[in-house]
Write a protein that holds these residues in place. Structure first.
Motif, PDB file in Angstrom:
ATOM      1  N   ALA A 188       0.834  -1.204   0.000  1.00 32.10           N
ATOM      2  CA  ALA A 188       0.000   0.000   0.000  1.00 32.10           C
ATOM      3  C   ALA A 188       0.868   1.254   0.000  1.00 32.10           C
ATOM      4  CB  ALA A 188      -0.924  -0.005   1.213  1.00 32.10           C
ATOM      5  N   ALA A 189       1.970   1.240   0.741  1.00 32.69           N
ATOM      6  CA  ALA A 189       2.853   2.404   0.784  1.00 32.69           C
ATOM      7  C   ALA A 189       3.541   2.614  -0.557  1.00 32.69           C
ATOM      8  CB  ALA A 189       3.895   2.232   1.889  1.00 32.69           C
ATOM      9  N   VAL A 190       3.961   1.542  -1.198  1.00 33.44           N
ATOM     10  CA  VAL A 190       4.624   1.662  -2.504  1.00 33.44           C
ATOM     11  C   VAL A 190       3.636   2.130  -3.558  1.00 33.44           C
ATOM     12  CG1 VAL A 190       5.706   0.318  -4.354  1.00 33.44           C
ATOM     13  CG2 VAL A 190       6.445   0.010  -1.996  1.00 33.44           C
ATOM     14  N   ARG A 191       2.445   1.596  -3.542  1.00 34.71           N
ATOM     15  CA  ARG A 191       1.443   2.002  -4.547  1.00 34.71           C
ATOM     16  C   ARG A 191       1.047   3.465  -4.362  1.00 34.71           C
ATOM     17  NH1 ARG A 191      -3.424  -1.932  -5.315  1.00 34.71           N
ATOM     18  NH2 ARG A 191      -3.805  -0.372  -6.895  1.00 34.71           N
ATOM     19  N   ARG A 192       1.055   3.931  -3.124  1.00 36.05           N
ATOM     20  CA  ARG A 192       0.684   5.317  -2.865  1.00 36.05           C
ATOM     21  C   ARG A 192       1.728   6.279  -3.431  1.00 36.05           C
ATOM     22  NH1 ARG A 192       0.571   5.915   2.895  1.00 36.05           N
ATOM     23  NH2 ARG A 192      -0.669   4.029   2.852  1.00 36.05           N
ATOM     24  N   LEU A 238       3.550   5.829  -6.183  1.00 36.69           N
ATOM     25  CA  LEU A 238       3.755   5.728  -7.629  1.00 36.69           C
ATOM     26  C   LEU A 238       3.459   7.071  -8.292  1.00 36.69           C
ATOM     27  CD1 LEU A 238       2.161   2.278  -8.517  1.00 36.69           C
ATOM     28  CD2 LEU A 238       4.575   2.869  -8.470  1.00 36.69           C
ATOM     29  N   PRO A 239       4.239   7.436  -9.319  1.00 37.07           N
ATOM     30  CA  PRO A 239       3.976   8.721  -9.995  1.00 37.07           C
ATOM     31  C   PRO A 239       2.631   8.690 -10.720  1.00 37.07           C
ATOM     32  CG  PRO A 239       5.682   7.471 -11.141  1.00 37.07           C
ATOM     33  CD  PRO A 239       5.356   6.730  -9.887  1.00 37.07           C
TER      34      PRO A 239
END
Length: 63
Positions: free
Chosen positions: A46-50, A52-53
């Motif tokens: 969830a943190a990585v997806r948030r 994303l550019p």
């Protein structure tokens, strides 16, 4: 001889119960570790997806 047999059976039952309890405790610890890893993976994804550019952290709602 009867007393020896009773004592033997009580000690054997106690050791068997202790072994079963240790096995169940081991399963519980393994399940808790797996659950913690799954929850951690969900948080990381969830943190990585948030970040994303092109994606807003808080999407704008249109009324």
């Amino acid at each position: 001889m009867r007393l020896f047999l009773r004592v033997f059976l009580v000690v054997a039952a106690a050791l068997l119960a202790l072994a079963v309890l240790a096995f169940l405790l081991k399963l519980l610890v393994i399940a808790a570790v797996i659950a913690a890893l799954v929850v951690g993976a969900i948080i990381v994804v969830a943190a990585v997806r948030r970040r994303l550019p092109g994606r807003a952290a808080y999407p704008v709602r249109r009324l």
